[in-house]
Design an enzyme around this catalytic site. Structure first.
Site, PDB file in Angstrom:
ATOM      1  N   HIS A 134      35.109  34.310  33.689  1.00 13.58           N
ATOM      2  CA  HIS A 134      36.147  35.004  34.463  1.00 13.58           C
ATOM      3  C   HIS A 134      37.485  34.676  33.793  1.00 13.58           C
ATOM      4  CE1 HIS A 134      38.849  35.695  37.924  1.00 13.58           C
ATOM      5  NE2 HIS A 134      37.864  36.370  38.485  1.00 13.58           N
ATOM      6  N   ASP A 211      33.069  26.115  36.300  1.00 10.48           N
ATOM      7  CA  ASP A 211      33.600  27.069  37.269  1.00 10.48           C
ATOM      8  C   ASP A 211      32.451  27.420  38.209  1.00 10.48           C
ATOM      9  OD1 ASP A 211      34.183  29.354  38.654  1.00 10.48           O
ATOM     10  OD2 ASP A 211      35.036  30.429  36.957  1.00 10.48           O
ATOM     11  N   GLN A 214      30.971  30.996  41.851  1.00 12.18           N
ATOM     12  CA  GLN A 214      29.859  31.871  42.247  1.00 12.18           C
ATOM     13  C   GLN A 214      28.559  31.111  42.491  1.00 12.18           C
ATOM     14  OE1 GLN A 214      30.185  34.985  43.003  1.00 12.18           O
ATOM     15  NE2 GLN A 214      32.160  35.502  42.094  1.00 12.18           N
ATOM     16  N   LYS A 237      34.976  32.427  48.921  1.00 16.78           N
ATOM     17  CA  LYS A 237      33.690  32.986  48.478  1.00 16.78           C
ATOM     18  C   LYS A 237      32.514  32.293  49.177  1.00 16.78           C
ATOM     19  CE  LYS A 237      35.457  34.119  43.880  1.00 16.78           C
ATOM     20  NZ  LYS A 237      35.575  35.578  43.856  1.00 16.78           N
ATOM     21  N   CYS A 377      37.442  41.086  36.157  1.00 12.00           N
ATOM     22  CA  CYS A 377      38.223  39.994  35.542  1.00 12.00           C
ATOM     23  C   CYS A 377      37.409  39.290  34.471  1.00 12.00           C
ATOM     24  CB  CYS A 377      38.686  38.981  36.586  1.00 12.00           C
ATOM     25  SG  CYS A 377      39.816  39.675  37.783  1.00 12.00           S
TER      26      CYS A 377
END
Ligand code: PLP
Length: 421
Positions: A134, A211, A214, A237, A377
């Site tokens: 991202h 990261d 997700q 999220k 993104c």
């Protein structure tokens, strides 16, 4: 197609969980079907329990924290620090102070890049990122590279849209200082093997930043088991509020880092000649934090724990498997991401012949199906896939097979409307 087998997960009832989420149960205009929300990768919906936690905070606890000597301020401080402990337990961090509260994943990565990067990287150093990042795990490093002049290498994709581990091993031979990568790609749902990649990075002497925007909402994530050095997440999220998030960092790394932003709350002492800084975590939390939102984030973590992260993962894999059975009936559909479903999350990215992804999303919206279209993104990833944009459907615990059926019917309709047979 391989379907991952979970052993200890219990079955989850998406339709029943849906009842916890007021926005999914709003009355629709006459003739409009219920909302099929397939955009949780962008932001998840919020259950009553999280909304209540924020409501209760503002109704009964609200005051500025850490500097009040009165009861309400002490209660607000206690709620904020309890939320930190909840997040530490949720991620299995050794200590609460290893969890720095931030607004989102973007801020978490900017904090790590600026505070760790500035004090650890020189013009002669290299770092490794991946083409599937991202923008929030690319741009902060690009900005820092402008200033410092280090080199960035990127792990490319294999033909099956996974990270190329052979190239990764080669890049590690150049002794990078840091490896940064997404646990799960938001754009194609590829699930990376964090434990293996981290072991390889550590063997080569590199620190690891993951990261986890997700992954944390959708599967168990244990920072000690994975042994990552930094991990970034966004509350919004994971059924939590917008404006909440965490940068996890190993204590010894955080303690060696200078502050990122300066101001109130992060100081030990200020004179006109200069400033000394507070210990972690306060050193990285300048200004009045989003107390109610972090309290809401803790409620979200409790909610996910109660539902069961293994059950959520299992449910999403089951929906993914079902979708992969149904979607091939749609003419002109091209899907992106690994074939092996055990190497994916519940994200399906696709193009539909020559129909622009935005038009596909608009037709689906006409059926009250919410999906996302665009570059997600992740422009370098789109370039690697040879597309400028895709349409993306993403699943969460509250989705059902009915949502998948409606997606498939909506895509048939898009083909019809655009005369693609
Ligand atoms: N990283 C990944 C993998 C994401 O999916 C996102 C958001 O879509 C981000 C980072 C940025 O998250 P936020 O906008 O909450 O900072």
């Amino acid at each position: 197609m391989v379907l991952s087998t979970q052993t200890s997960a219990t079955t989850l009832d998406g339709a029943a969980l849906r009842r916890d989420f007021p926005i999914l149960n709003q009355p629709q205009p006459e003739g409009r079907p219920p909302l099929a929300f397939l955009d949780s990768a962008a932001s998840s919906q919020k259950p009553e329990q999280v909304i209540q936690a924020i409501d209760t905070y503002y109704r009964t606890i609200n005051a500025n924290i850490h500097r009040g000597v009165y009861e309400l301020s002490e209660a607000a401080t206690a709620a904020y620090e309890a939320a930190r402990q909840t997040m530490a337990t949720f991620l299995n961090a050794r200590q609460a102070r290893e969890c720095i509260f931030v607004r989102n994943t973007t801020e978490a990565i900017n904090l790590a890049a600026n505070a760790w990067g500035r004090s650890n990287l020189t013009a002669n150093d290299r770092i490794v990122l991946t083409v599937m990042e991202h923008h929030s795990n690319l741009v902060p490093w690009h900005m820092l590279r402008e200033e410092i002049g280090f080199s960035i290498d990127y792990i490319p994709l294999t033909d099956d849209h996974q990270l190329d581990m052979t190239v990764y091993a080669q890049l590690l031979e150049q002794k990078p200082k840091l490896v940064g990568f997404a646990h799960v790609s938001n754009a194609i749902g590829a699930l990376n093997d964090v434990a293996a990649m981290t072991r390889m990075a550590h063997d080569a002497g590199a620190a690891v930043l993951v990261d986890a925007a997700q992954s944390v909402p959708h599967m168990p994530v244990d920072v000690q088991a994975l042994d990552v050095d930094f991990l970034a997440l966004s509350g919004h999220k994971m059924v939590g509020p917008m404006g909440s998030g965490v940068l996890y960092g190993k204590r010894e790394l955080l303690e060696a880092m200078p502050p990122y932003m300066g101001g109130g709350s992060m100081i030990r002492k200020v004179t006109l000649d200069g400033t000394t800084f507070a210990d972690i975590p306060a050193r990285f939390e300048a200004g009045t934090p989003a107390v109610a939102d972090q309290v809401g984030l803790a409620a979200a973590a409790d909610y996910l724990t109660a539902v069961g992260l293994e059950a959520i993962r299992e449910h999403e894999l089951e929906l993914l498997d079902y979708a992969m059975e149904q979607l091939p009936s749609v003419p002109h559909l091209t899907m992106y991401g690994p074939e092996d479903l055990s190497k994916r999350s519940g994200v399906i990215s696709f193009t539909l012949g020559s129909i622009h992804p935005h038009d596909v999303a608009a037709i689906l919206d006409g059926e009250n199906i919410a999906v996302r279209a665009g570059h997600h993104c992740a422009q370098p990833l789109m370039a690697a896939l040879g597309v400028v944009a895709t349409t993306r459907a993403s699943f969460y615990m509250y989705n059902t097979r009915d949502d998948v059926d409606r997606l498939v019917a909506g895509l048939h309709k898009a083909n019809e409307v655009f005369g693609q047979v």
